[in-house]
Enzyme design. Structure first.
Site, PDB file in Angstrom:
ATOM      1  CG  ASP A  11      -1.998  -0.944   1.187  1.00  0.00           C
ATOM      2  OD1 ASP A  11      -2.071  -1.655   0.173  1.00  0.00           O
ATOM      3  OD2 ASP A  11      -2.787  -1.003   2.148  1.00  0.00           O
ATOM      4  CG  ASP A  43       6.395   0.533  -1.890  1.00  0.00           C
ATOM      5  OD1 ASP A  43       6.955   1.445  -1.259  1.00  0.00           O
ATOM      6  OD2 ASP A  43       6.660  -0.671  -1.724  1.00  0.00           O
ATOM      7  CG  ASP A  72      -1.353   4.934  -0.575  1.00  0.00           C
ATOM      8  OD1 ASP A  72      -2.180   4.734  -1.479  1.00  0.00           O
ATOM      9  OD2 ASP A  72      -1.527   4.556   0.602  1.00  0.00           O
ATOM     10  CB  SER A  81     -11.351   5.042  -1.795  1.00  0.00           C
ATOM     11  OG  SER A  81     -10.644   6.104  -2.342  1.00  0.00           O
ATOM     12  CG  LEU A  82     -11.726   6.628   3.702  1.00  0.00           C
ATOM     13  CD1 LEU A  82     -11.451   5.822   4.955  1.00  0.00           C
ATOM     14  CD2 LEU A  82     -12.512   7.887   4.054  1.00  0.00           C
ATOM     15  CD  GLU A  91     -15.922   4.527  12.247  1.00  0.00           C
ATOM     16  OE1 GLU A  91     -15.699   3.882  11.206  1.00  0.00           O
ATOM     17  OE2 GLU A  91     -16.904   5.253  12.402  1.00  0.00           O
ATOM     18  CE  LYS A 129      -8.272   2.576   5.153  1.00  0.00           C
ATOM     19  NZ  LYS A 129      -8.207   1.360   4.377  1.00  0.00           N
ATOM     20  CG  ASP A 135      -6.068  -5.028   5.468  1.00  0.00           C
ATOM     21  OD1 ASP A 135      -6.593  -4.538   4.454  1.00  0.00           O
ATOM     22  OD2 ASP A 135      -4.902  -5.440   5.508  1.00  0.00           O
ATOM     23  NE  ARG A 187     -13.917   0.467  -3.103  1.00  0.00           N
ATOM     24  CZ  ARG A 187     -12.859   1.121  -2.661  1.00  0.00           C
ATOM     25  NH1 ARG A 187     -13.027   2.165  -1.866  1.00  0.00           N
ATOM     26  NH2 ARG A 187     -11.659   0.738  -2.974  1.00  0.00           N
ATOM     27  CD  GLU A 195     -13.151  -3.107   4.791  1.00  0.00           C
ATOM     28  OE1 GLU A 195     -14.025  -2.271   4.446  1.00  0.00           O
ATOM     29  OE2 GLU A 195     -12.055  -3.213   4.234  1.00  0.00           O
ATOM     30  CE1 TYR A 217     -17.147   1.375   6.087  1.00  0.00           C
ATOM     31  CE2 TYR A 217     -16.012  -0.374   7.259  1.00  0.00           C
ATOM     32  CZ  TYR A 217     -16.319   0.273   6.087  1.00  0.00           C
ATOM     33  OH  TYR A 217     -15.805  -0.178   4.902  1.00  0.00           O
ATOM     34  CE  LYS A 247     -15.745   6.485   8.893  1.00  0.00           C
ATOM     35  NZ  LYS A 247     -16.652   5.345   9.009  1.00  0.00           N
ATOM     36  CE  LYS A 280      -4.136   2.570   3.526  1.00  0.00           C
ATOM     37  NZ  LYS A 280      -3.744   1.510   2.675  1.00  0.00           N
ATOM     38  CB  CYS A 288       9.785 -34.557  -7.349  1.00  0.00           C
ATOM     39  SG  CYS A 288       9.535 -34.863  -5.600  1.00  0.00           S
ATOM     40  CB  CYS A 327      10.726 -39.174  -6.030  1.00  0.00           C
ATOM     41  SG  CYS A 327       9.387 -38.348  -6.917  1.00  0.00           S
ATOM     42  CB  CYS A 364       5.809 -34.678  -6.992  1.00  0.00           C
ATOM     43  SG  CYS A 364       6.392 -36.359  -7.255  1.00  0.00           S
ATOM     44  CB  CYS A 400       6.933 -39.019  -4.201  1.00  0.00           C
ATOM     45  SG  CYS A 400       7.713 -37.503  -3.686  1.00  0.00           S
TER      46      CYS A 400
END
Ligand code: IVH
Length: 671
Positions: free
Chosen positions: A34, A36, A38, A83-84, A113, A115, A117, A136, A174, A226, A289, A313, A408, A411, A426, A432
């Site tokens: 997330d 990276d 963002d 979204s937020l 609240e 968040k 996941d 969504r 969620e 929520y 909020k 986050k 494998c 074997c 395998c 095996c």
């Protein structure tokens, strides 16, 4: 940056972020963290503001991110699902607070609240009953997944009578999976030779996308609500609405707090930054909020998020270390799991030496690992650390790319991959060693035959000594008693204990034996359902895929695995041997006390979903003298139909003029 460079960068970022959105929302298999994501989104946003001519009208900066999938009915949201905005540090939160003050003054409160996941879900209730559940999707329209959502116990199908809910409303929340359930189910998947999910969020999201709601029901999901949406405003504040919906019967998280200013918010965040590890589910941040609805209205929205809310986050702990080697484990079903062996490194209080790599694509596609790469390892909420990415600056010159093994490791048989599945396996199940040993270890295990006096290591020793290579050989171990004593590793007492334990296992009920056989996809619950339905191994062995799928909770994939298993002569022979040894292959007869004989001579098929479980209805029918059939024919007297019954059954029953009744009508037959 020159305009040409900016154009190229905007195009590259737009394409990359669109692909990441697709991986996250549609495939439930994200390949970027997330943080990276963002970071790149912010870079794109900045460039688009500087060079608006080059911005894609459909840019990820302007859209919520998800997409609808083809398999479900698409439904338009009455209110868009936005979204937020994300923040990662205090300063960005203070900036947010100042923007709000500027717009509405100082007189307001925040609700903080957790968040959660998971994946967001919109539920519509009409007259106190759950009418529809929609994902969504792209924010404007989503997938209708009501049947799947009905399997979630904490989502009320009917609201508490007498609580004053409006006639029609939407509520959002969620859907997620508790960490314990995630670990248990992932372990079951490893045991069954299936690919595992990287974290509870992906597991929950992958589950919601299933077409088979019986499989969804097997995977325990939970849901926190929520957000309440009504035509007429019922409450003045978000906080009041949260208290009300709790009284209507919804699962609302008790950790939320009202804060009078941003300092309260910062305290809440500091508390949960460490405390989150003690929760039973993953959270990836805090949602802040503005409490009052008219102030929310005054603040309004941007194209994709409200101005009155923001998320903070948490950053997962991350360290760098060296990849020493990739090794491979072969499970009892033959599935091969790659493991990264790492230079030991301290991370979030524990020393990490290994990380799972899930499957071949993770090595060769996502991470493109090279020998002795320096990798970033992270431990989020999850227990097992994962490799996030490679530090390319530290890649050794000339380092070779790691190639997934083709044979494998145990074997040397050529590995195979089933179309559409990520795991290589395998196929040499009879020859095996780790598969043979793994199968016998599974059989003696606590959840299967629970054989006292025998452990996994002893099985390995016995296999190496040539005493056991099939489950049935356990029952001839007594013949080797003298040799066992001679080995010097086991005393007389422990040998007797072991033989006693093996003897006693002959009394284990049929469902334990069936689970112990280790048929792919036949876990303990599925085994119990099969035994309840088919009663004897002979009926189960000769059942067709169609007959199998008529049993409760048995989907096509399980049915095919079962027919394939019993088609193999080696397996049939093994079952005959076990039968000769005296193992249980018939369901224990429960003493059926007939409640009445009102349904005597009548036949039934139960199909669809009901408020009662199908097993419960089956018991009611049988206890009153009725019989359950496995397929629709002219012999059938009644089809008991619930929600979401398959169209082919309905069509067949209508053609044959068979009365279709509800569960309530079934009850009426008894009175
Ligand atoms: S409120 C208009 N509250 O985070 C904003 N969202 O990045 C409505 N989420 O799509 C969302 N916990 O899936 C809200 N307590 C919470 C949340 C929450 C998790 C998710 C939700 C949303 C995403 C936004």
């Amino acid at each position: 940056m020159s305009p040409t460079e900016a154009k190229q960068r905007i195009q590259a970022l737009t394409a990359e972020l669109k692909q990441h959105n697709y991986n996250y929302y549609v495939l439930a298999m994200p390949t970027i963290e997330d943080f990276d994501f963002d970071h790149k989104l912010k870079e794109l946003d900045k460039l688009e503001k500087e060079f608006p001519d080059y911005a894609d009208p459909d840019s990820p900066t302007q859209r919520v991110g998800g997409e609808v999938t083809k398999e479900f009915v698409t439904v338009k949201h009455r209110w868009p699902m936005l979204s937020l905005g994300n923040t990662y540090n205090e300063q960005e939160l203070i900036d947010f607070d100042q923007r709000i003050r500027k717009a509405i003054g100082d007189n307001f409160e925040y609700v903080c609240e957790l968040k959660f996941d998971g994946l967001s879900m919109s539920l519509t209730y009409q007259d106190g009953k759950l009418a529809r559940a929609v994902t969504r999707g792209d924010g404007t329209q989503g997938d209708e997944v009501t049947t799947n959502v009905r399997t979630i116990h904490s989502i009320p199908k009917k609201l508490i009578a007498g609580s004053n809910y409006p006639e029609l409303f939407e509520i959002r929340g969620e859907v997620f999976m508790h960490r314990k359930a995630f670990e248990r189910l992932n372990k079951e998947r490893t045991d069954n030779g299936e690919v595992t999910y990287a974290n509870p969020r992906n597991f929950a999201s992958g589950t919601m996308k299933l077409q088979d709601s019986a499989e969804v029901a097997r995977r325990p999901l939970d849901c926190f609500l929520y957000g309440l949406y009504t035509e007429k405003q019922l409450f003045k504040t978000h906080w009041e609405s949260l208290q009300a919906v709790k009284e209507w019967g919804f699962h609302v998280d008790d950790h939320s707090r009202l804060c009078s200013d941003i300092n309260g918010v910062l305290d809440f965040i500091a508390h949960w930054d460490t405390e989150r590890h003690h929760l039973s589910y993953d959270i990836d941040g805090i949602v802040i909020k503005v409490n009052n609805y008219s102030q929310q209205q005054e603040l309004g929205f941007t194209a994709k998020s409200p101005r009155w809310a923001i998320s903070y986050k948490f950053k997962a702990e991350r360290v760098e270390t060296e990849l020493l080697e990739v090794t491979y484990q072969v499970g009892r079903t033959g599935a091969v799991t790659p493991v990264a062996n790492l230079k030991p490194v301290l991370l979030a209080g524990t020393t990490v030496k290994r990380a799972t790599l899930h499957n071949a694509d993770e090595i060769t596609e996502r991470l493109k690992l090279h020998e002795h790469d320096t990798v970033y390892v992270e431990k989020g909420g999850e227990i097992i650390p994962k490799i996030i990415s490679v530090n390319l600056d530290k890649r050794k010159p000339g380092a070779k790319a790691i190639e997934y093994i083709t044979h494998c490791p145990a074997c040397d048989t050529k590995l195979l991959r089933t179309e559409g599945e990520a795991a290589w396996y395998c196929p040499n199940d009879e020859g095996c060693p780790p598969q043979i040993v793994g199968k016998i270890q599974h059989y003696i295990g606590r959840k299967a035959m629970n054989i006292d006096g025998l452990g996994d290591e002893t099985i390995t020793t016995f296999y190496n000594q040539g005493f056991v290579s099939h489950i049935s050989d356990l029952y001839s171990l007594g013949e080797h008693a003298a040799e066992l004593k001679q080995m010097g590793r086991f005393g007389e007492k422990s040998i007797n204990n072991m033989l006693d334990g093996i003897e006693k296992s002959k009394q284990q009920p049929f469902e334990k034996v069936l689970f112990g056989l280790g048929i792919r996809y036949v876990g303990a619950t599925v085994a119990a359902k099969l035994v309840a339905h088919f009663k004897t191994i002979d009926r189960l062995m000769t059942a067709s895929v169609e007959e199998l799928t008529a049993a409760e909770e048995i989907g096509g994939r399980i049915a095919e695995s079962i027919t394939e298993y019993f088609a193999d002569p080696v397996h049939k022979q093994e079952i005959e041997k076990l039968r000769e040894k005296g193992l249980q292959f018939v369901a224990e007869e429960k003493e059926v006390v007939l409640a009445s004989d009102k349904l005597a001579g009548k036949t039934f098929i139960i199909s669809g979903t009901f408020e009662r479980s199908r097993d419960e209805l089956k018991d009611i029918i049988e206890q009153n003298g009725g019989k359950i059939l496995s397929s629709i024919s002219a012999k059938l007297n009644y089809l008991v139909a619930g929600d979401n019954m398959g169209p082919s059954k309905l069509e067949k029953a209508t053609k044959l003029n068979i009365p279709i009744i509800s569960d309530e009508e079934l009850m009426a037959l008894l009175n």
